[in-house]
Design an enzyme around this catalytic site. Sequence first.
Site, PDB file in Angstrom:
ATOM      1  N   LYS A 264       0.881  -1.183   0.000  1.00  0.00           N
ATOM      2  CA  LYS A 264       0.000   0.000   0.000  1.00  0.00           C
ATOM      3  C   LYS A 264       0.909   1.220   0.000  1.00  0.00           C
ATOM      4  CE  LYS A 264      -1.990   3.000   1.796  1.00  0.00           C
ATOM      5  NZ  LYS A 264      -1.784   4.384   1.358  1.00  0.00           N
TER       6      LYS A 264
ATOM      7  N   GLU B 142       9.503   1.669  10.645  1.00  0.00           N
ATOM      8  CA  GLU B 142      10.563   2.666  10.409  1.00  0.00           C
ATOM      9  C   GLU B 142       9.875   4.016  10.485  1.00  0.00           C
ATOM     10  OE1 GLU B 142      13.534   1.851  10.303  1.00  0.00           O
ATOM     11  OE2 GLU B 142      13.568  -0.220   9.609  1.00  0.00           O
TER      12      GLU B 142
ATOM     13  N   CYS C 110      13.462  11.029   6.770  1.00  0.00           N
ATOM     14  CA  CYS C 110      13.343  10.627   8.181  1.00  0.00           C
ATOM     15  C   CYS C 110      14.675  10.823   8.906  1.00  0.00           C
ATOM     16  CB  CYS C 110      12.903   9.180   8.266  1.00  0.00           C
ATOM     17  SG  CYS C 110      13.924   8.070   7.311  1.00  0.00           S
TER      18      CYS C 110
ATOM     19  N   GLU D 164       9.392  16.535  14.943  1.00  0.00           N
ATOM     20  CA  GLU D 164       9.831  16.370  13.559  1.00  0.00           C
ATOM     21  C   GLU D 164       9.084  17.327  12.628  1.00  0.00           C
ATOM     22  OE1 GLU D 164       8.675  12.802  11.371  1.00  0.00           O
ATOM     23  OE2 GLU D 164      10.749  12.589  10.735  1.00  0.00           O
TER      24      GLU D 164
HETATM   25  P1  NDP Z   1       2.230   8.535   7.283  1.00  0.00           P
HETATM   26  O1  NDP Z   1       2.551   7.866   8.542  1.00  0.00           O
HETATM   27  O2  NDP Z   1       1.121   9.502   7.227  1.00  0.00           O
HETATM   28  O3  NDP Z   1       1.883   7.443   6.174  1.00  0.00           O
HETATM   29  C1  NDP Z   1       2.740   6.372   5.840  1.00  0.00           C
HETATM   30  C2  NDP Z   1       1.922   5.308   5.130  1.00  0.00           C
HETATM   31  O4  NDP Z   1       1.002   4.744   6.057  1.00  0.00           O
HETATM   32  C3  NDP Z   1       1.079   5.840   3.972  1.00  0.00           C
HETATM   33  O5  NDP Z   1       1.005   4.862   2.957  1.00  0.00           O
HETATM   34  C4  NDP Z   1      -0.273   6.013   4.631  1.00  0.00           C
HETATM   35  O6  NDP Z   1      -1.331   6.004   3.707  1.00  0.00           O
HETATM   36  C5  NDP Z   1      -0.299   4.793   5.531  1.00  0.00           C
HETATM   37  N1  NDP Z   1      -1.221   4.868   6.658  1.00  0.00           N
HETATM   38  C6  NDP Z   1      -1.563   5.953   7.385  1.00  0.00           C
HETATM   39  N2  NDP Z   1      -2.444   5.599   8.349  1.00  0.00           N
HETATM   40  C7  NDP Z   1      -2.638   4.260   8.240  1.00  0.00           C
HETATM   41  C8  NDP Z   1      -3.443   3.303   8.934  1.00  0.00           C
HETATM   42  N3  NDP Z   1      -4.226   3.646   9.936  1.00  0.00           N
HETATM   43  N4  NDP Z   1      -3.388   2.019   8.556  1.00  0.00           N
HETATM   44  C9  NDP Z   1      -2.603   1.647   7.540  1.00  0.00           C
HETATM   45  N5  NDP Z   1      -1.848   2.498   6.812  1.00  0.00           N
HETATM   46  C10 NDP Z   1      -1.857   3.792   7.164  1.00  0.00           C
HETATM   47  O7  NDP Z   1       3.580   9.147   6.786  1.00  0.00           O
HETATM   48  P2  NDP Z   1       3.864  10.025   5.513  1.00  0.00           P
HETATM   49  O8  NDP Z   1       3.470   9.319   4.256  1.00  0.00           O
HETATM   50  O9  NDP Z   1       3.302  11.372   5.787  1.00  0.00           O
HETATM   51  O10 NDP Z   1       5.473  10.056   5.524  1.00  0.00           O
HETATM   52  C11 NDP Z   1       6.181  10.936   6.280  1.00  0.00           C
HETATM   53  C12 NDP Z   1       6.618  10.304   7.579  1.00  0.00           C
HETATM   54  O11 NDP Z   1       7.323   9.103   7.331  1.00  0.00           O
HETATM   55  C13 NDP Z   1       7.587  11.187   8.333  1.00  0.00           C
HETATM   56  O12 NDP Z   1       7.150  11.338   9.665  1.00  0.00           O
HETATM   57  C14 NDP Z   1       8.900  10.449   8.304  1.00  0.00           C
HETATM   58  O13 NDP Z   1       9.696  10.627   9.411  1.00  0.00           O
HETATM   59  C15 NDP Z   1       8.484   9.043   8.138  1.00  0.00           C
HETATM   60  N6  NDP Z   1       9.520   8.308   7.421  1.00  0.00           N
HETATM   61  C16 NDP Z   1      10.295   7.415   8.110  1.00  0.00           C
HETATM   62  C17 NDP Z   1      11.312   6.749   7.476  1.00  0.00           C
HETATM   63  C18 NDP Z   1      12.139   5.745   8.203  1.00  0.00           C
HETATM   64  O14 NDP Z   1      12.728   4.892   7.575  1.00  0.00           O
HETATM   65  N7  NDP Z   1      12.229   5.781   9.514  1.00  0.00           N
HETATM   66  C19 NDP Z   1      11.605   6.984   6.061  1.00  0.00           C
HETATM   67  C20 NDP Z   1      10.728   7.925   5.449  1.00  0.00           C
HETATM   68  C21 NDP Z   1       9.724   8.546   6.122  1.00  0.00           C
HETATM   69  P3  NDP Z   1      -1.902   7.367   3.075  1.00  0.00           P
HETATM   70  O15 NDP Z   1      -0.840   8.389   3.096  1.00  0.00           O
HETATM   71  O16 NDP Z   1      -2.283   6.947   1.724  1.00  0.00           O
HETATM   72  O17 NDP Z   1      -3.067   7.753   3.925  1.00  0.00           O
END
Ligand code: NDP
Length: 496
Positions: free
Chosen positions: A178, A253, A287, A389
């Site tokens: 997803k 992550e 991140c 963040e």
């Molecule tokens: P989100 O946490 O909003 O979303 C990440 C993914 O999770 C998206 O595909 C999102 O779908 C999905 N998602 C959100 N809520 C749910 C749920 N309840 N159940 C299942 N899936 C869900 O993060 P962002 O996309 O905004 O990315 C930015 C964040 O990611 C930053 O905080 C960053 O720090 C972190 N990040 C961490 C990394 C690491 O390796 N530690 C690397 C890169 C980013 P949708 O968006 O379609 O709603």
Amino acid sequence: MSELPRFNAYVNGQWITPSDGRYFETVNPYTAKVWAEVARCTPDDANRAVEAAHAALTTGPWASMTATQRGALVHKLGDLIRDNARELAEYEVRDNGKLLNEMLAQCNYLPQWFYYYGGLADKIEGAVIPIDKPDIFNFTRHEPIGVVAAITPWNSPLLLLSFKLAPALAAGCTLVIKPSEFTSTSTLKLMELVEQAGFPPGVVNVVTGFGAEAGAALVEHPKVAKVAFTGGTESGAYVYQQAAKTLKRCTLELGGKSPNIVFDDAVLDDAVKGAISGIFAATGQTCIAGSRLLVQDGIYDEFVKRLVEFAKSARMGNPMDTSTQVGPVTTPPQYEKILKYIEVAKSEGAEVLLGGGPASGPECGDSKLFVQPTIFGGVHNKMRIAQEEVFGPVLSIIRFKTDEEAVEIANDIAFGLAAGVWTQSIKRALKVSAAIRAGTIWVNTYRAISYLSPFGGYKMSGLGRENGIEGMREYLQTKSVWISTAADVPNPFVMR
Ligand code: NDP
């Protein structure tokens, strides 16, 4: 009927329309134009994908393939990614607005994940245990954990997917992916390559759409054995809670607020570049951003002067242009969040040394998503701008006096993803690296990553590790097999 390109989901080797026929628009952050429509998958679509992945796991060609055959397929996918890297990178840029330079470098590097884990597929050996019972032969097998839900964010869609896809396939798992609703298309293009490589139907599936709809259905589905999630800490913690209801394994992550520490014996110009790459590369949307810059007292003024000078010269512009250094922010909500944090920092009394607001000008094209590279001085570690963040081009500089104080500040935070250390002293580098509670420490470099080295967070930055052999273990579970060689079955009322 819309003229825009339409992207369907990929389930059981077929391109499927969403069950209720709905699509959502995907916008290019630089041109500000809707450029495609993507299937808005329903929970029913997600359930269908899990059933397909489960069937592929338990019956059919994938289930009976040898590890060597699996590895060869994974390797072949790596070759196809290599041959199509530029096209994949362009899809990523259209979706997330990050620099073509950056996305192309990532896409050119992706095949290494598939070569490494493809090679590892048939090298995961069980053990014969020298068991303490003379008439028992005991050995272990490392088996695929099952169906994996791989949930990815928008900032580096294919890189973060490859961290999951390559080891999961090599381990013999099947997946439902997803991607973020903001960046679905490169993952769907990758499915064309999955098909060409010859993976049996159902081994890799993609449901596009929203986290709360398709994503949540995957996390809840009893036939999903593991969730491999990259995203924000808040969503990650929620996903972890939901996954606990069916006792799924999770790798998470999550976010970071990484300290990048410059000691007074550092080579200042190198450290300036390290600070820049820590926060302005990828428009700070990473991140591992080194968003807390800790600078030692004796060099503070000189270092900050050189840093601001360097940052001033960063070229904003079209991310497709290879001379651009800072592109737009990817999404409107992220843009709003960054501006809100800039205001928070100002109201907390941080001093604006550079930027401090939205950017506009011909270099920004039609995009309304540019933020000026921003540097705050005079930050102390209790401020929100030092603790939370931002995920944007906003740097907080904190002054420190001693090594002990630097470590204390570095660790005084809920996150623990990464840290940078700039010093010429090997003793100091080793001591500080050991003392910082983070999953990755870079000394005299920043933002380096490899398929070979484990990556993941301490504390609220996550659970588990991706990459390296540890990354493969996250997709395996151990079975212990006991074979009796005894002449008969001993007393059944006593444990053997
Ligand atoms: P989100 O946490 O909003 O979303 C990440 C993914 O999770 C998206 O595909 C999102 O779908 C999905 N998602 C959100 N809520 C749910 C749920 N309840 N159940 C299942 N899936 C869900 O993060 P962002 O996309 O905004 O990315 C930015 C964040 O990611 C930053 O905080 C960053 O720090 C972190 N990040 C961490 C990394 C690491 O390796 N530690 C690397 C890169 C980013 P949708 O968006 O379609 O709603």
